[in-house]
Design an enzyme around this catalytic site. Structure first.
Site, PDB file in Angstrom:
ATOM      1  N   ASP A 650       0.756  -1.193   0.096  1.00 36.57           N
ATOM      2  CA  ASP A 650      -0.003  -0.011   0.058  1.00 36.57           C
ATOM      3  C   ASP A 650       0.878   1.376   0.132  1.00 36.57           C
ATOM      4  O   ASP A 650       0.840   2.182  -0.999  1.00 36.57           O
ATOM      5  CB  ASP A 650      -0.937  -0.164   1.157  1.00 36.57           C
ATOM      6  CG  ASP A 650      -1.881  -1.221   1.182  1.00 36.57           C
ATOM      7  OD1 ASP A 650      -1.621  -2.241   0.387  1.00 36.57           O
ATOM      8  OD2 ASP A 650      -2.685  -1.240   2.227  1.00 36.57           O
ATOM      9  N   GLU A 881       1.074  -9.952  11.390  1.00 36.61           N
ATOM     10  CA  GLU A 881       0.948  -9.575   9.905  1.00 36.61           C
ATOM     11  C   GLU A 881       2.617  -9.093   9.596  1.00 36.61           C
ATOM     12  O   GLU A 881       2.788  -9.693   8.406  1.00 36.61           O
ATOM     13  CB  GLU A 881      -0.197  -8.466   9.771  1.00 36.61           C
ATOM     14  CG  GLU A 881      -0.314  -8.049   8.476  1.00 36.61           C
ATOM     15  CD  GLU A 881      -1.046  -6.659   8.203  1.00 36.61           C
ATOM     16  OE1 GLU A 881      -1.539  -6.540   7.278  1.00 36.61           O
ATOM     17  OE2 GLU A 881      -0.965  -5.653   9.275  1.00 36.61           O
TER      18      GLU A 881
END
Length: 913
Positions: A650, A881
């Site tokens: 991102d 994550e």
């Protein structure tokens, strides 16, 4: 886009074939991009042309189009019959022929008119259905015979509601749902109802399947305050069972002592526990409850507490087996809003608390309830079994015997057997005990990682929300924000990234998920791949996030629900598809046949062609052979560097000023790899298109082209290219409202130098993609230089794995927005580290210069990654994550537990690439 107007004059120009049409009032105009499925005959086309030419009346135009023979009255009026002028002596025969011609001509007129109306109607139907929400016109891959029969029944029931601590459903659009809730304590806030996986619950450990085989068995451990809750799921197909078999949930609660309990005031009833188990019928079919008075429930026995019927499984019964000292309360309710079950139950408990002073269900039911909730309360330690048996309408159902086999001591034995089977299968699949430097600690983390991913497998059914393109919004005067279409209703069988934060389909990561799942169970993996490819539209686009159904959508903001048809995502699914094609190729080379894989590859190939074409036509750059991620926000003033969400990384820094001049290295490499995979699959199932994909792959993997487009020779690194400035920062901008004097402050981007077309000097994961996809010869200078760069702590090397952005980068660990922590600007991510290890493993086995160096880098990197993930798991109780290289490799502040791509640690341990 098509539309109605009171009076339309629409001109259509088609490149290569100019077509001009003037359409009369009230006719629906269809875009040339969506032609009618029925082509009018020649006479109809001629009629349409005359109807659309000028302003003649339809009757006149029809006559002209068909060139009807002239009909005239005879001059003699002696009789009333019509005759046709003729000089032939055989006038009778001629008259008969002319009569036939008249009938035929009249019939042609009627047929033509009908054809015109039919075409208009079909074009109207097509025009009212935009291409963006039109499914790909072939049979569903998930409908292949290999996914039916015993396979479908084997997967019918499962823990397919991953957003819940425990949620069970069937793989069918309207299912019988089951779930578990319990009352827990929130510090300083009294009781709360645990149901959905939520980080705000503050559990020491949760939603972590420590064992799960993806189909039949799972065990989960949750630590809530001073209670350790073990939840086991098991299903069985026995004589008398209905479709999909029977299943059981065991809840075991054990009290635990914690240091903080000794320091804080004790709860007056520390061992009191209260669990709520429910069944809900999505179809709305009523359930029958068999409530007992609370005082009569204080025994250890089998109680039938609910029953009903469902389409595929037939009659069913729910039984509970509990030990002495427990009490039960119940509630029956009727609602269609299954995503609001937490609120429904909590409201009932609060109402009852106000009346009686206790948090318990009201022992009452609505008329014809489709939801049954049962509350069992007692003291820890406590053990509960909830058994659902199906097919109870038959004479040989043997309900009592089946319940006995799925509860009590019999269930304890079967759960132990399933645990042993899982561990044996795990070892035979990944062979970790044979690996050097892997002990029991590492192997246990491997089991948890596999179980977390398999336990997060979900089934969804519903409609995606698809953003209406801006140009069509303008045409339709739909200018309100968030305008969207509802996509076609579809099913999705998939893994999820995180049960607490991403409990829905996420296409960018699915390829990584399937690398692991395919190693565990190829049939399971192909079923999921089939469901994803079934979501492709007629243009070859697949929505990035699949948030299907009310339950999944309730966890996501309205803005995040809407998917943009112009947005791409990394085609990571090609990673596992190449693995499948290679496996099939090996089978053929051994002289064996594999009809299932052949039929699967044949079924998916048309969809893959459309998908590849979509990328190759919508994501191309100005320079031949280049690509860039379309859709970055060039107008953004609040971001340090406009995000590239579609890339899967991102906030990884790209060109500071998005433009059509950009060239993105990672997408180029993805397309090179995708074309190689397409060529391999085409050689197996569609040899006619093999050369086309092979030539594309040869072009995109050409090192000379790659260097021309992305290589900065002076630094010896690969970069993006675009309109870029390094002199940018975020600053606090304050404005004062003149009339009120109110000061408003916001963070804005300040550009301190004019951007120019140049290399984007940000060295990180993006720069590694040529290495990841093995685009260098082993002996090349570029490969040797990459090995040197990889090992430099100044750039990407850490003791915990490769960081996502070089420490020397101007964007290293910088916030992209005021309240947005950096993700791909220095954190360690397992998916890219896995791909790098895969490439290094490949090069280390190639004979030649630099092979030994590749081996050395591979071994060190693999050891660092395994050590850090294992240490973090035992320290925090979670897989994360990403990992923070600046904080001793600890799990980054963000989402946990995170099986997802982090579960690739198992393949790294087993050296399976």
């Amino acid at each position: 886009m098509q539309q109605r107007t009171s009076r339309m004059h629409v001109k259509k120009d088609i490149i290569g074939k100019k077509e001009i049409s003037w359409v009369p009032d009230q006719m629906v105009v269809t875009s040339s991009s969506t032609p009618s499925s029925t082509t009018p005959p020649d006479q109809t086309k001629k009629l349409l042309w005359f109807m659309q030419k000028g302003r003649r009346r339809p009757q006149q135009q029809m006559t002209m189009a068909l060139k009807m023979p002239a009909i005239r009255r005879p001059r003699s009026s002696s009789n009333s019959r019509f005759t046709f002028s003729s000089s032939s002596s055989s006038s009778t025969i001629f008259h008969g022929l002319r009569g036939i011609l008249i009938c035929v001509s009249f019939g042609l007129v009627c047929i033509t008119i009908a054809a015109v109306l039919l075409c208009m109607r079909e074009e109207e139907e097509v025009s009212s259905h935009p291409r963006e929400i039109t499914p790909f016109p072939t049979k569903l891959v998930s409908a292949l015979p290999q996914f039916q029969g015993a396979h479908r029944e084997r997967l019918y029931w499962g823990t397919y509601r991953p957003n819940l601590y425990l949620g069970i459903r069937a793989r069918t659009p309207k299912s019988l749902l089951a779930g578990l809730m319990w009352l827990g304590l929130k510090q300083g806030q009294g009781y709360s109802l645990r149901h959905t996986c939520d980080e705000s619950d503050g559990l020491a450990r949760y939603s972590s399947w420590v064992r799960h085989d993806g189909t039949t068995y799972g065990r989960q451990e949750i630590v809530d305050g001073s209670a350790c809750i073990t939840i086991s799921f098991f299903k069985s197909k026995e004589l008398g069972s209905g479709y999909g078999g029977d299943w059981v949930v065991r809840v075991l609660v054990q009290p635990i002592k914690r240091k903080e309990d000794e320091e804080q005031p004790k709860h007056p009833h520390p061992n009191d526990v209260s669990f709520l188990f429910y069944l809900a019928n999505e179809e709305g079919c009523p359930l029958k409850l068999f409530p007992k008075q609370p005082s009569a429930i204080s025994m250890q026995q089998d109680d039938t507490i609910a029953s009903g019927s469902a389409k595929e499984i037939g009659g069913w019964e729910l039984h509970t087996i509990k030990k002495e000292g427990t009490t039960m309360n119940y509630m029956g309710s009727r609602t269609n809003h299954m995503h609001n079950l937490t609120e429904l139950v909590w409201q009932a408990l609060e109402t009852q608390a106000r009346r009686t002073g206790t948090l318990q269900l009201p022992d009452d039911s609505d008329n014809l309830p489709n939801i049954a909730i049962f509350q069992v309360s007692g003291k820890a330690p406590m053990e509960l079994d909830f058994v659902l048996v199906s097919g109870t309408q038959t004479r040989n159902a043997r309900v009592n015997l089946r319940v006995k086999n799925l509860s009590g001591a019999a269930l304890s034995k079967r759960l132990t057997e399933q645990e042993e089977k899982f561990e044996q299968r795990f070892e035979s699949t990944f062979k970790l005990k044979n690996q050097v430097k892997l002990g029991d600690r590492e192997i246990e983390v491997g089991r948890v990682a596999v179980s977390g991913l398999l336990g997060g497998i979900a089934y969804f059914y519903g409609q995606s929300r698809i953003a209406i393109p801006l140009k069509l919004q303008a045409q339709q005067e739909i200018m309100r924000a968030g305008s969207f279409w509802e996509n076609w209703s579809a099913a999705l069988y998939t893994a999820v990234r995180s049960r607490s934060s991403y409990p829905h389909g996420y296409f960018a990561d699915e390829g990584y998920h399937q690398l692991l799942i395919s190693q565990w169970d190829w049939k399971l993996s192909k079923d999921m791949i089939a469901h994803w490819l079934d979501l492709i539209n007629v243009d070859g686009w697949i929505p990035h996030q699949q948030i299907l159904g009310d339950e999944a959508q309730s966890k996501v903001s309205d803005a995040a629900l809407i998917q943009n048809t112009e947005s791409a995502n990394p085609p990571s699914l090609f990673l596992v598809l190449q693995k499948l094609a290679t496996q099939y190729e090996t089978t053929l080379a051994a002289g064996k046949k594999d009809p299932e894989n052949l039929s699967f590859l044949k079924a998916i190939f048309p969809r893959l062609k459309a998908w590849f074409h979509w990328f190759n036509s919508t994501q191309t750059g100005k320079v031949a052979g280049s690509f860039y991620w379309h859709g970055r926000d060039a107008e953004s003033e609040s971001e340090l560097n406009p995000k590239t969400v579609m890339s899967g990384m991102d906030d990884y820094p790209r060109a500071s000023h998005p433009s059509k001049d950009e060239r993105h290295l990672d997408l180029h490499c993805w397309m090179a790899f995708a074309s190689q995979t397409m060529a391999k699959i085409a050689s197996l199932v569609d040899i006619s298109s093999h050369m086309k994909y092979r030539d594309t792959a040869a072009q995109l993997t050409d090192l000379k082209l790659l260097n021309e487009l992305y290589y900065e020779e002076r630094l010896g690194r690969y970069f993006d290219f675009g309109n870029h400035s390094e002199m940018i920062k975020l600053y606090q901008k304050t404005t004062v409202e003149p009339r009120t004097g109110y000061a408003h402050s916001e963070v804005r981007r300040l550009v301190m130098e004019v951007p120019e077309l140049r290399w984007v000097p940000q060295y990180g994961y993006n720069s590694l993609f040529p290495l990841v996809f093995r685009m260098f010869p082993l002996t090349s200078l570029q490969f040797a230089h990459q090995l040197v760069l990889l090992q430099s702590e100044m750039y990407l090397w850490t003791d915990y794995g490769l960081r996502s952005l070089a420490a020397s980068s101007s964007m290293f660990m910088k916030h992209n927005m005021e309240n947005e922590s950096p993700h791909w600007r220095g954190r360690v991510w397992l998916n890219i580290n896995y791909l790098v290890l895969s490439a290094l493993d490949y090069y280390s086995k190639e004979p030649g210069l630099n092979s030994d160096k590749a081996t050395d880098v591979y071994l060190k990197l693999r050891e660092n990654i395994i050590r850090n993930v294992v240490e973090c798991y035992y320290k925090s109780g979670y897989l994360w994550e990403s990992y923070d290289n600046s904080n001793n490799g600890e799990g980054s502040k963000g989402f946990h537990p995170f099986a997802g791509s982090t579960a690739l640690i198992v393949l790294i341990m087993g050296e399976i690439y």
